[in-house]
Write an enzyme that holds these catalytic residues in place. Structure first.
Site, PDB file in Angstrom:
ATOM      1  N   LEU A   1     -25.377 -18.151 -26.387  1.00  0.00           N
ATOM      2  CA  LEU A   1     -25.704 -17.061 -25.471  1.00  0.00           C
ATOM      3  C   LEU A   1     -26.767 -17.562 -24.500  1.00  0.00           C
ATOM      4  O   LEU A   1     -27.713 -18.238 -24.908  1.00  0.00           O
ATOM      5  CB  LEU A   1     -26.259 -15.851 -26.232  1.00  0.00           C
ATOM      6  CG  LEU A   1     -25.258 -14.937 -26.947  1.00  0.00           C
ATOM      7  CD1 LEU A   1     -26.014 -13.896 -27.771  1.00  0.00           C
ATOM      8  CD2 LEU A   1     -24.317 -14.263 -25.969  1.00  0.00           C
ATOM      9  N   ASP A   2     -26.627 -17.211 -23.211  1.00  0.00           N
ATOM     10  CA  ASP A   2     -27.634 -17.580 -22.224  1.00  0.00           C
ATOM     11  C   ASP A   2     -28.978 -16.960 -22.596  1.00  0.00           C
ATOM     12  O   ASP A   2     -29.034 -15.927 -23.273  1.00  0.00           O
ATOM     13  CB  ASP A   2     -27.233 -17.073 -20.838  1.00  0.00           C
ATOM     14  CG  ASP A   2     -26.001 -17.770 -20.303  1.00  0.00           C
ATOM     15  OD1 ASP A   2     -25.742 -18.914 -20.704  1.00  0.00           O
ATOM     16  OD2 ASP A   2     -25.301 -17.161 -19.473  1.00  0.00           O
ATOM     17  N   PRO A   3     -30.083 -17.547 -22.125  1.00  0.00           N
ATOM     18  CA  PRO A   3     -31.393 -16.951 -22.407  1.00  0.00           C
ATOM     19  C   PRO A   3     -31.494 -15.493 -21.961  1.00  0.00           C
ATOM     20  O   PRO A   3     -32.117 -14.677 -22.649  1.00  0.00           O
ATOM     21  CB  PRO A   3     -32.355 -17.851 -21.607  1.00  0.00           C
ATOM     22  CG  PRO A   3     -31.665 -19.187 -21.592  1.00  0.00           C
ATOM     23  CD  PRO A   3     -30.207 -18.869 -21.461  1.00  0.00           C
TER      24      PRO A   3
ATOM     25  N   ALA B   1     -29.129 -13.316 -21.924  1.00  0.00           N
ATOM     26  CA  ALA B   1     -28.252 -12.466 -22.721  1.00  0.00           C
ATOM     27  C   ALA B   1     -28.874 -12.116 -24.066  1.00  0.00           C
ATOM     28  O   ALA B   1     -29.700 -12.849 -24.612  1.00  0.00           O
ATOM     29  CB  ALA B   1     -26.914 -13.163 -22.936  1.00  0.00           C
TER      30      ALA B   1
END
Length: 297
Positions: free
Chosen positions: A39-41, A43
């Site tokens: 997951l992106d930071p 998100a």
């Protein structure tokens, strides 16, 4: 000794998936920890974490379909297709005023089903051995190839007209490898006003739901799913006898037993409830494709 298991963690915004892995290593006292999909930071939401021997199960989880909730901002584009990037373009008031609910619905429909999607340039996809996002941050131009993905649900839950933009709260069910940022980008492009993501939350990975996840500050007291329980959620279950479990662990086939399982691969579980491994078909036989380390009694 640390028991193997699958842990569901609710990642907060502002930290990386690797940060969650590092915290899990400290909480459980082991280096052998991995996850089934970054997951992106920015998100938040569900990270499926494998601990000890259960990291072998992540291969069978990473390709599961997923559910996300997100907010798409129409009216502006960014360098990363999300709110963390540099602003690139801004739509004028007349263009935004022309974005009707009907046009949004048509644009969403065009991005639903089996579609060809070009991932965001700021992604973890490797280009000649380096992550695309590393190349972009180094000032390189990156063009990624389109890939086939399936968006089985793309629904607008709410429209909010804000100052100089339109915010859409959406829910997306999709195949693994789908980029929600790319959906925001492409919807905005279709409507002629540009678009990017301002919020993203993963609520489901296959059979695992974020409602069952622990927060990162609760890792010390967290209980992981057993390998058998986790595998039986993801795959078909095959209950085997003690003799069959021994044979599978020794690399032997279960001769003529493929018809016992409706779907393959399957999780072979011994009489004590321990996961023996993952079995696949070999003609009419069953054979282990992956064996779990035998649990101490």
């Amino acid at each position: 000794m640390v028991s193997p298991g699958i842990l569901l963690v609710d990642k907060p915004g502002g930290i990386t998936s690797h940060d969650v892995v590092s915290r899990t290593r400290r909480a459980f006292g082991t280096r052998k920890v991995g996850h089934a999909g970054t997951l992106d930071p920015m998100a938040t939401g569900l990270l499926v974490i494998g601990i000890e021997g259960a990291t072998r199960l992540l291969t069978y989880i990473v390709g599961a379909d997923k559910t996300y909730t997100a907010t798409i901002r129409l009216g502006a584009t960014t360098s990363t297709d999300d709110a963390e990037g540099e602003p690139l373009t801004t739509a004028n008031a007349a263009a935004l005023a022309a974005v009707s609910d009907e046009r949004i619905a048509a644009g969403v429909a065009a991005l639903t089903g089996a579609i060809s999607q070009i991932p965001s340039a700021v992604s973890a996809i490797k280009v000649e051995g380096r992550r695309a996002y590393d190349r972009v941050r180094a000032g390189e131009s990156v063009e990624l190839a389109a890939r086939q993905v399936t968006v089985s649900r793309f629904a607008v839950l709410r429209r909010r007209d804000v100052d100089g933009a339109i915010d859409l709260d959406v829910v997306v069910d999709c195949s693994s490898g789908t980029y929600i940022r790319a959906l925001a980008r492409d919807l905005g492009a279709d409507l002629g006003v540009g678009g990017h993501l301002t919020a993203l939350r993963r609520t489901r990975v296959g059979p695992f739901d974020v409602a069952d996840a622990v927060p990162v500050d609760g890792l010390a007291d967290a209980t992981a799913l057993s390998p058998a329980e986790a595998a039986a959620r993801v795959l078909a279950r095959l209950d085997v006898t003690g003799d069959e479990a021994r044979d599978l662990r020794h690399g032997k086939r279960l001769v003529g037993q493929a018809a016992r399982v409706a779907a393959l691969p399957a999780a072979a579980i011994d009489p004590d409830g321990a996961l023996v491994g993952i079995v696949e078909r070999r003609g009419a036989d069953l054979k282990s494709a992956m064996n779990m380390p035998e649990e101490a009694r």
